[in-house]
Design a protein around this motif. Structure first.
Motif, PDB file in Angstrom:
ATOM      1  N   THR A  37      85.392 -10.203 -31.507  1.00  0.00           N
ATOM      2  CA  THR A  37      85.218 -11.301 -30.555  1.00  0.00           C
ATOM      3  C   THR A  37      84.604 -10.794 -29.249  1.00  0.00           C
ATOM      4  O   THR A  37      83.693 -11.415 -28.696  1.00  0.00           O
ATOM      5  CB  THR A  37      86.570 -11.979 -30.271  1.00  0.00           C
ATOM      6  OG1 THR A  37      87.132 -12.412 -31.507  1.00  0.00           O
ATOM      7  CG2 THR A  37      86.407 -13.160 -29.345  1.00  0.00           C
ATOM      8  N   ALA A  38      85.111  -9.645 -28.774  1.00  0.00           N
ATOM      9  CA  ALA A  38      84.569  -9.077 -27.536  1.00  0.00           C
ATOM     10  C   ALA A  38      83.107  -8.681 -27.716  1.00  0.00           C
ATOM     11  O   ALA A  38      82.270  -8.905 -26.822  1.00  0.00           O
ATOM     12  CB  ALA A  38      85.397  -7.870 -27.110  1.00  0.00           C
ATOM     13  N   ALA A  39      82.774  -8.103 -28.861  1.00  0.00           N
ATOM     14  CA  ALA A  39      81.386  -7.707 -29.112  1.00  0.00           C
ATOM     15  C   ALA A  39      80.477  -8.928 -29.170  1.00  0.00           C
ATOM     16  O   ALA A  39      79.367  -8.914 -28.616  1.00  0.00           O
ATOM     17  CB  ALA A  39      81.301  -6.921 -30.415  1.00  0.00           C
ATOM     18  N   ASN A  40      80.923  -9.977 -29.826  1.00  0.00           N
ATOM     19  CA  ASN A  40      80.114 -11.199 -29.899  1.00  0.00           C
ATOM     20  C   ASN A  40      79.894 -11.804 -28.517  1.00  0.00           C
ATOM     21  O   ASN A  40      78.790 -12.239 -28.194  1.00  0.00           O
ATOM     22  CB  ASN A  40      80.781 -12.223 -30.815  1.00  0.00           C
ATOM     23  CG  ASN A  40      80.689 -11.839 -32.269  1.00  0.00           C
ATOM     24  OD1 ASN A  40      79.846 -11.038 -32.650  1.00  0.00           O
ATOM     25  ND2 ASN A  40      81.571 -12.391 -33.082  1.00  0.00           N
ATOM     26  N   LYS A  41      80.936 -11.822 -27.705  1.00  0.00           N
ATOM     27  CA  LYS A  41      80.785 -12.381 -26.355  1.00  0.00           C
ATOM     28  C   LYS A  41      79.868 -11.507 -25.505  1.00  0.00           C
ATOM     29  O   LYS A  41      79.092 -12.017 -24.700  1.00  0.00           O
ATOM     30  CB  LYS A  41      82.148 -12.549 -25.698  1.00  0.00           C
ATOM     31  CG  LYS A  41      82.933 -13.663 -26.346  1.00  0.00           C
ATOM     32  CD  LYS A  41      84.047 -14.142 -25.478  1.00  0.00           C
ATOM     33  CE  LYS A  41      84.769 -15.221 -26.254  1.00  0.00           C
ATOM     34  NZ  LYS A  41      85.225 -16.282 -25.442  1.00  0.00           N
ATOM     35  N   ALA A  42      79.962 -10.180 -25.681  1.00  0.00           N
ATOM     36  CA  ALA A  42      79.084  -9.278 -24.935  1.00  0.00           C
ATOM     37  C   ALA A  42      77.627  -9.491 -25.330  1.00  0.00           C
ATOM     38  O   ALA A  42      76.738  -9.523 -24.468  1.00  0.00           O
ATOM     39  CB  ALA A  42      79.505  -7.832 -25.162  1.00  0.00           C
ATOM     40  N   LEU A  43      77.371  -9.633 -26.625  1.00  0.00           N
ATOM     41  CA  LEU A  43      76.001  -9.886 -27.078  1.00  0.00           C
ATOM     42  C   LEU A  43      75.485 -11.220 -26.552  1.00  0.00           C
ATOM     43  O   LEU A  43      74.327 -11.324 -26.116  1.00  0.00           O
ATOM     44  CB  LEU A  43      75.939  -9.881 -28.605  1.00  0.00           C
ATOM     45  CG  LEU A  43      76.049  -8.519 -29.271  1.00  0.00           C
ATOM     46  CD1 LEU A  43      76.155  -8.667 -30.779  1.00  0.00           C
ATOM     47  CD2 LEU A  43      74.860  -7.658 -28.911  1.00  0.00           C
ATOM     48  N   GLU A  44      76.333 -12.212 -26.585  1.00  0.00           N
ATOM     49  CA  GLU A  44      75.943 -13.528 -26.091  1.00  0.00           C
ATOM     50  C   GLU A  44      75.606 -13.476 -24.603  1.00  0.00           C
ATOM     51  O   GLU A  44      74.587 -14.017 -24.159  1.00  0.00           O
ATOM     52  CB  GLU A  44      77.123 -14.484 -26.337  1.00  0.00           C
ATOM     53  CG  GLU A  44      76.804 -15.945 -26.251  1.00  0.00           C
ATOM     54  CD  GLU A  44      78.040 -16.761 -26.624  1.00  0.00           C
ATOM     55  OE1 GLU A  44      78.590 -17.396 -25.713  1.00  0.00           O
ATOM     56  OE2 GLU A  44      78.435 -16.734 -27.806  1.00  0.00           O
ATOM     57  N   THR A  45      76.438 -12.769 -23.834  1.00  0.00           N
ATOM     58  CA  THR A  45      76.182 -12.627 -22.399  1.00  0.00           C
ATOM     59  C   THR A  45      74.907 -11.832 -22.154  1.00  0.00           C
ATOM     60  O   THR A  45      74.126 -12.161 -21.258  1.00  0.00           O
ATOM     61  CB  THR A  45      77.383 -11.938 -21.724  1.00  0.00           C
ATOM     62  OG1 THR A  45      78.561 -12.699 -21.997  1.00  0.00           O
ATOM     63  CG2 THR A  45      77.184 -11.835 -20.235  1.00  0.00           C
ATOM     64  N   GLY A  46      74.695 -10.789 -22.949  1.00  0.00           N
ATOM     65  CA  GLY A  46      73.474  -9.993 -22.808  1.00  0.00           C
ATOM     66  C   GLY A  46      72.228 -10.817 -23.066  1.00  0.00           C
ATOM     67  O   GLY A  46      71.235 -10.705 -22.346  1.00  0.00           O
ATOM     68  N   LYS A  50      69.334 -11.577 -20.397  1.00  0.00           N
ATOM     69  CA  LYS A  50      67.941 -11.235 -20.698  1.00  0.00           C
ATOM     70  C   LYS A  50      67.039 -12.451 -20.518  1.00  0.00           C
ATOM     71  O   LYS A  50      65.965 -12.355 -19.915  1.00  0.00           O
ATOM     72  CB  LYS A  50      67.820 -10.710 -22.121  1.00  0.00           C
ATOM     73  CG  LYS A  50      66.417 -10.260 -22.485  1.00  0.00           C
ATOM     74  CD  LYS A  50      66.299 -10.000 -23.952  1.00  0.00           C
ATOM     75  CE  LYS A  50      66.013 -11.319 -24.581  1.00  0.00           C
ATOM     76  NZ  LYS A  50      65.375 -11.378 -25.824  1.00  0.00           N
ATOM     77  N   ASP A  51      67.494 -13.584 -21.023  1.00  0.00           N
ATOM     78  CA  ASP A  51      66.697 -14.804 -20.874  1.00  0.00           C
ATOM     79  C   ASP A  51      66.527 -15.175 -19.407  1.00  0.00           C
ATOM     80  O   ASP A  51      65.441 -15.577 -18.974  1.00  0.00           O
ATOM     81  CB  ASP A  51      67.344 -15.957 -21.637  1.00  0.00           C
ATOM     82  CG  ASP A  51      67.299 -15.767 -23.145  1.00  0.00           C
ATOM     83  OD1 ASP A  51      66.492 -14.930 -23.607  1.00  0.00           O
ATOM     84  OD2 ASP A  51      68.081 -16.434 -23.846  1.00  0.00           O
ATOM     85  N   ALA A  52      67.589 -15.009 -18.632  1.00  0.00           N
ATOM     86  CA  ALA A  52      67.502 -15.313 -17.202  1.00  0.00           C
ATOM     87  C   ALA A  52      66.548 -14.347 -16.507  1.00  0.00           C
ATOM     88  O   ALA A  52      65.754 -14.748 -15.645  1.00  0.00           O
ATOM     89  CB  ALA A  52      68.884 -15.250 -16.566  1.00  0.00           C
ATOM     90  N   ALA A  53      66.604 -13.055 -16.866  1.00  0.00           N
ATOM     91  CA  ALA A  53      65.731 -12.065 -16.242  1.00  0.00           C
ATOM     92  C   ALA A  53      64.271 -12.316 -16.600  1.00  0.00           C
ATOM     93  O   ALA A  53      63.387 -12.200 -15.755  1.00  0.00           O
ATOM     94  CB  ALA A  53      66.153 -10.661 -16.668  1.00  0.00           C
ATOM     95  N   VAL A  54      64.013 -12.656 -17.857  1.00  0.00           N
ATOM     96  CA  VAL A  54      62.638 -12.943 -18.278  1.00  0.00           C
ATOM     97  C   VAL A  54      62.120 -14.175 -17.551  1.00  0.00           C
ATOM     98  O   VAL A  54      60.982 -14.202 -17.076  1.00  0.00           O
ATOM     99  CB  VAL A  54      62.564 -13.114 -19.813  1.00  0.00           C
ATOM    100  CG1 VAL A  54      61.245 -13.708 -20.248  1.00  0.00           C
ATOM    101  CG2 VAL A  54      62.791 -11.782 -20.493  1.00  0.00           C
ATOM    102  N   GLY A  55      62.958 -15.194 -17.455  1.00  0.00           N
ATOM    103  CA  GLY A  55      62.560 -16.405 -16.726  1.00  0.00           C
ATOM    104  C   GLY A  55      62.265 -16.111 -15.265  1.00  0.00           C
ATOM    105  O   GLY A  55      61.285 -16.598 -14.702  1.00  0.00           O
ATOM    106  N   PHE A  56      63.097 -15.271 -14.658  1.00  0.00           N
ATOM    107  CA  PHE A  56      62.883 -14.895 -13.260  1.00  0.00           C
ATOM    108  C   PHE A  56      61.583 -14.118 -13.102  1.00  0.00           C
ATOM    109  O   PHE A  56      60.800 -14.369 -12.175  1.00  0.00           O
ATOM    110  CB  PHE A  56      64.064 -14.064 -12.754  1.00  0.00           C
ATOM    111  CG  PHE A  56      63.897 -13.567 -11.356  1.00  0.00           C
ATOM    112  CD1 PHE A  56      64.006 -14.431 -10.286  1.00  0.00           C
ATOM    113  CD2 PHE A  56      63.623 -12.225 -11.112  1.00  0.00           C
ATOM    114  CE1 PHE A  56      63.846 -13.977  -8.995  1.00  0.00           C
ATOM    115  CE2 PHE A  56      63.471 -11.763  -9.831  1.00  0.00           C
ATOM    116  CZ  PHE A  56      63.578 -12.636  -8.767  1.00  0.00           C
TER     117      PHE A  56
END
Length: 115
Positions: A37-46, A50-56
């Protein structure tokens, strides 16, 4: 008799339901499940970061191009400047005419010779 059967069946159903809920919760609290569960949440947050950084980065690039165009208009720069041709300089010159040999010496240029 019907009453007893009804309440017995209701108790059995409640017991099965409660046991199922407890077993599910216990499986969710095992170390392997918590790690997954922690790994899935970490991947989701990553992925969200990444999407936010690319958009920025894309927004910054668009605004940079727009500002450069505004500055070019304000300064009257409409063409790219012509750059001079790169100079070609030889890194090593081959001047064999400057090599001088000393005549009548006992020095040998053979490096395989034992001294």
């Amino acid at each position: 008799m019907f009453r007893r059967t009804f309440w017995f069946s209701t108790g059995v159903a409640a017991g099965v339901w409660a046991t199922t809920k407890v077993n599910r919760k216990l499986k969710q609290l095992t170390p392997e499940s918590l790690a997954a569960t922690a790994a899935n949440k970490a991947l989701e947050t990553g992925h969200r970061l990444k999407d936010a950084a690319v958009g920025f980065a894309l927004d910054v690039r668009d605004n940079m191009v727009q500002r450069e165009a505004e500055l070019g208009e304000a300064l009257g720069i409409h063409e790219s400047p012509e750059l001079p041709e790169p100079r070609r300089v030889t890194a090593i010159e081959n001047n064999r005419s400057t090599v001088k040999y000393i005549e009548n010496t006992t020095y040998s240029y053979n490096r395989n010779e034992d001294h």
